[in-house]
Write a protein that holds these residues in place. Structure first.
Motif, PDB file in Angstrom:
ATOM      1  N   UNK A 151      13.436  22.614  11.655  1.00  0.00           N
ATOM      2  CA  UNK A 151      13.675  21.168  11.709  1.00  0.00           C
ATOM      3  C   UNK A 151      14.235  20.767  13.079  1.00  0.00           C
ATOM      4  N   UNK A 152      15.126  21.555  13.610  1.00  0.00           N
ATOM      5  CA  UNK A 152      15.724  21.225  14.908  1.00  0.00           C
ATOM      6  C   UNK A 152      14.645  21.138  15.986  1.00  0.00           C
ATOM      7  N   UNK A 153      13.689  22.064  15.944  1.00  0.00           N
ATOM      8  CA  UNK A 153      12.597  22.016  16.918  1.00  0.00           C
ATOM      9  C   UNK A 153      11.685  20.822  16.646  1.00  0.00           C
ATOM     10  N   UNK A 154      11.323  20.633  15.397  1.00  0.00           N
ATOM     11  CA  UNK A 154      10.385  19.552  15.063  1.00  0.00           C
ATOM     12  C   UNK A 154      10.935  18.186  15.462  1.00  0.00           C
ATOM     13  N   UNK A 155      12.255  18.043  15.367  1.00  0.00           N
ATOM     14  CA  UNK A 155      12.853  16.744  15.715  1.00  0.00           C
ATOM     15  C   UNK A 155      12.912  16.530  17.221  1.00  0.00           C
ATOM     16  N   UNK A 156      12.686  17.604  17.988  1.00  0.00           N
ATOM     17  CA  UNK A 156      12.813  17.514  19.449  1.00  0.00           C
ATOM     18  C   UNK A 156      11.492  17.248  20.147  1.00  0.00           C
TER      19      UNK A 156
END
Ligand SMILES: Cc1ncc(COP(=O)(O)OP(=O)(O)O)c(N)n1
Ligand code: 3NM
Ligand code: MG
Length: 208
Positions: A151-156
């Motif tokens: 999720x952290x990557x996808x939000x970036x």
């Protein structure tokens, strides 16, 4: 550029495996939703990679599927694959983009947001993000990042995020909820007693 398929099937070329038989089972099921990534062992020769890749490109063309080549971008060009995938030990993303050209599909491995944003800025058109779960297919990986790391990557980033590492059909809903556009698998299809059925189960989980 056509939209990226959601199910990425990475070839399993470990001893005793039959990657082309797996592709022949999966392609009629997933057709244009399938992205085949030709990945060979590091010990394979370029000639072995080329021979597998040209067969994979021909099979994919018959079903409207996309074929990419992992690491060896000269092989991708030689077989007219749709693009390639690079990670930390391969050509840098910007260099890979220059090799493949602006129209190619270019995937890059990213395990955290800063690397992900840099890869996109350098020209990646999708990201492979993981390992999401423990995997026995590849050694030497960092600890799994889980759905929260994904999720952290996808939000970036604003490009498709493909979850990889220990992905099963049962894991797909949580990964999608965390922002995955699709998933990349080796074992979930290649180790299955019925690879066609395993492909259908993964697709069902990705499209429901
Ligand atoms: C979709 C996808 N995600 C990640 C990888 C891993 O690439 P890399 O880190 O370069 O490792 P190798 O696969 O080359 O061993 C991938 N291949 N595909
Ligand atoms: C090739 C590869 N790269 C990974 C990464 O996290 O970078 S995980 C992986 C293997 C994925 O195989 P399976 O679906 O059998 O777990
Ligand atoms: Mg690589």
């Amino acid at each position: 550029m056509p939209s990226l398929g959601r199910l990425h099937l990475i070839t399993d070329t470990r001893p005793g495996r039959n990657p082309l038989a797996v592709l022949r089972a999966a392609l009629p099921v997933a057709r244009s939703e399938l992205v085949v990534q030709v990945r060979v062992e590091d010990s394979a020769t370029d000639r072995q990679a080329y021979d597998l890749a040209r067969r994979a490109v021909a099979l994919c063309a018959a079903y409207g599927a996309t074929c990419l080549v992992n690491d060896r971008l000269h092989v991708a060009l030689a077989v007219a694959a749709a693009g390639g995938h690079v990670g930390a030990d391969d050509l840098p993303v910007g260099a890979a983009r220059r090799v493949l050209g602006s129209a190619a599909v270019l995937g890059a491995t990213a395990r955290e947001p800063a690397t992900a944003a840099a890869a996109v800025a350098a020209g990646a058109s999708y990201l492979g993000v993981g390992p999401c779960h423990p995997t026995s297919t590849k050694t030497g990986l960092p600890d799994p990042i889980g759905p929260a790391g994904l999720r952290a990557v996808a939000e970036a980033v604003a490009v498709p995020v493909i979850a990889i590492g220990g992905v099963t059909a049962a894991a797909v809903p949580v990964l999608r909820a965390a922002g995955a556009y699709g998933v990349a698998v080796v074992g979930a299809v290649s180790d299955a007693a019925d690879p066609a059925r395993a492909t259908a189960e993964l697709l069902g989980a990705l499209t429901c």
